[in-house]
Design an enzyme around this catalytic site. Structure first.
Site, PDB file in Angstrom:
ATOM      1  N   CYS A 118       0.842  -1.204   0.000  1.00  0.00           N
ATOM      2  CA  CYS A 118       0.000   0.000   0.000  1.00  0.00           C
ATOM      3  C   CYS A 118       0.876   1.252   0.000  1.00  0.00           C
ATOM      4  O   CYS A 118       0.643   2.187  -0.779  1.00  0.00           O
ATOM      5  CB  CYS A 118      -0.927  -0.028   1.219  1.00  0.00           C
ATOM      6  SG  CYS A 118      -2.126   1.324   1.248  1.00  0.00           S
ATOM      7  N   CYS A 119       1.913   1.264   0.852  1.00  0.00           N
ATOM      8  CA  CYS A 119       2.821   2.418   0.908  1.00  0.00           C
ATOM      9  C   CYS A 119       3.570   2.598  -0.404  1.00  0.00           C
ATOM     10  O   CYS A 119       3.821   3.726  -0.844  1.00  0.00           O
ATOM     11  CB  CYS A 119       3.818   2.249   2.056  1.00  0.00           C
ATOM     12  SG  CYS A 119       3.164   2.612   3.703  1.00  0.00           S
ATOM     13  N   CYS A 121      -1.328   8.917   6.984  1.00  0.00           N
ATOM     14  CA  CYS A 121      -2.614   8.449   6.473  1.00  0.00           C
ATOM     15  C   CYS A 121      -3.552   8.119   7.633  1.00  0.00           C
ATOM     16  O   CYS A 121      -3.116   7.618   8.680  1.00  0.00           O
ATOM     17  CB  CYS A 121      -2.416   7.216   5.612  1.00  0.00           C
ATOM     18  SG  CYS A 121      -1.560   7.523   4.055  1.00  0.00           S
ATOM     19  N   CYS A 149      -3.508   4.667   9.384  1.00  0.00           N
ATOM     20  CA  CYS A 149      -2.232   4.252   9.964  1.00  0.00           C
ATOM     21  C   CYS A 149      -1.707   5.239  11.008  1.00  0.00           C
ATOM     22  O   CYS A 149      -0.505   5.248  11.307  1.00  0.00           O
ATOM     23  CB  CYS A 149      -1.211   4.068   8.855  1.00  0.00           C
ATOM     24  SG  CYS A 149      -1.734   2.847   7.635  1.00  0.00           S
ATOM     25  N   CYS A 166       7.731   4.455   6.238  1.00  0.00           N
ATOM     26  CA  CYS A 166       7.035   3.759   5.171  1.00  0.00           C
ATOM     27  C   CYS A 166       7.957   3.413   4.020  1.00  0.00           C
ATOM     28  O   CYS A 166       7.531   2.858   3.030  1.00  0.00           O
ATOM     29  CB  CYS A 166       5.886   4.606   4.655  1.00  0.00           C
ATOM     30  SG  CYS A 166       6.421   6.181   3.977  1.00  0.00           S
TER      31      CYS A 166
HETATM   32  S1  SF4 Z   1       0.482   4.857   5.521  1.00  0.00           S
HETATM   33 FE1  SF4 Z   1      -1.158   3.283   5.546  1.00  0.00          FE
HETATM   34  S2  SF4 Z   1      -2.833   4.001   4.180  1.00  0.00           S
HETATM   35 FE2  SF4 Z   1      -0.979   5.277   3.830  1.00  0.00          FE
HETATM   36  S3  SF4 Z   1       0.006   4.341   2.082  1.00  0.00           S
HETATM   37 FE3  SF4 Z   1       0.979   3.409   3.900  1.00  0.00          FE
HETATM   38  S4  SF4 Z   1      -0.252   1.581   4.437  1.00  0.00           S
HETATM   39 FE4  SF4 Z   1      -1.427   2.801   2.926  1.00  0.00          FE
END
Ligand code: SF4
Length: 262
Positions: A131-132, A214, A217, A248
């Protein structure tokens, strides 16, 4: 914000410092910071990666106040909390300057949706990292391509992983010079200058948040937790032996952790 549970519910929330007197050596610290921003601008084209954090709002303030030729952008992961979006608009209005919105690749988002559910980020580190990668790292890499330097709001005081953040370093991961003008700034210096200059910051700092990313998170922290403890906290809870990443990937460009698009 997130509904993910966490412990220590009986303790008071974190409160950000309120400092009315300039910390010792503050004027020199500020002068050095402006000088480093000016040096970064000589590496044209130079861009500033803002996450709309308190640190990044301070840098945005200085870049605009000092009229330094550094272009500002932010990654809109499409998972940002409403307070961050509100601040984004307010900052552009206050300074009469645009914060360029960089969004994830549409095909990347479609692939992510086909690969995993939103909730998968809580179930495996690989899913969270994917996701990151789609929402942050790849858009950042796209934005940094062809640039000579980038600026971030990383501070050594933010976490143990950032304790060795240099003020300037070659970012081998992205292939350009990286400047961290706030590397030496303490929490006290940060909040003293924000209050002195009336710099706009996220409303979440008044509700226990010390680090904001985000929405899924990020959580508020208790007064005795580390400022980065509210980021990806479930990974440390699931396996205390490995600790939380608190990063991240976008600031892990060499063996020292460097980078903060939060
Ligand atoms: S911080 Fe969380 S929602 Fe944002 S990109 Fe990374 S995993 Fe995805």
């Amino acid at each position: 914000m997130t509904t993910q549970p966490f412990s220590s519910l009986a303790k008071p929330w974190y409160q950000r410092p309120s400092v009315s007197v300039a910390p010792e050596g503050f004027d020199a610290l500020l002068a050095d910071t402006v000088a480093l921003l000016r040096r970064a601008a000589t590496h044209a084209p130079c861009v500033f990666a803002s996450s709309l954090s308190a640190e990044d709002m301070l840098l945005f303030h200085l870049i605009n106040r000092e009229r330094i030729a550094i272009h500002t952008f932010a990654l809109d992961t499409e998972k940002l909390p409403p307070a961050t979006l509100t601040l984004w608009a307010a900052a552009e209005s206050r300074y009469g300057a645009t914060i360029e919105r960089i969004t994830p690749d549409v095909a990347g988002l479609q692939g992510l949706a086909q690969t995993q559910a939103d909730s998968a980020i809580y179930e495996s580190i690989a899913a969270r990292e994917l996701c990151c990668t789609v929402r942050k790292t790849e858009p950042l890499r796209r934005m940094l391509t062809g640039k000579a330097a980038w600026v971030t709001g990383l501070r050594r005081a933010q976490s143990a992983g950032r304790a060795s953040v240099p003020a300037q370093v070659w970012d081998a991961g992205f292939g350009l010079e990286k400047f961290n003008p706030l590397a030496d700034w303490s929490d006290e210096a940060l909040w003293y200058f924000i209050d002195r200059e009336d710099i706009p910051v996220s409303a979440l700092y008044a509700t226990g948040y010390a680090s904001i990313g985000c929405e899924p998170c990020t959580r508020p922290i208790r007064f005795d937790e580390h400022p980065r403890a509210g980021r990806w906290w479930w990974e440390a809870a699931a396996d205390p032996g490995v600790g939380t990443s608190s990063e991240c990937g976008i600031h892990v460009a060499h063996k020292d952790v460097v980078g903060s698009v939060q």
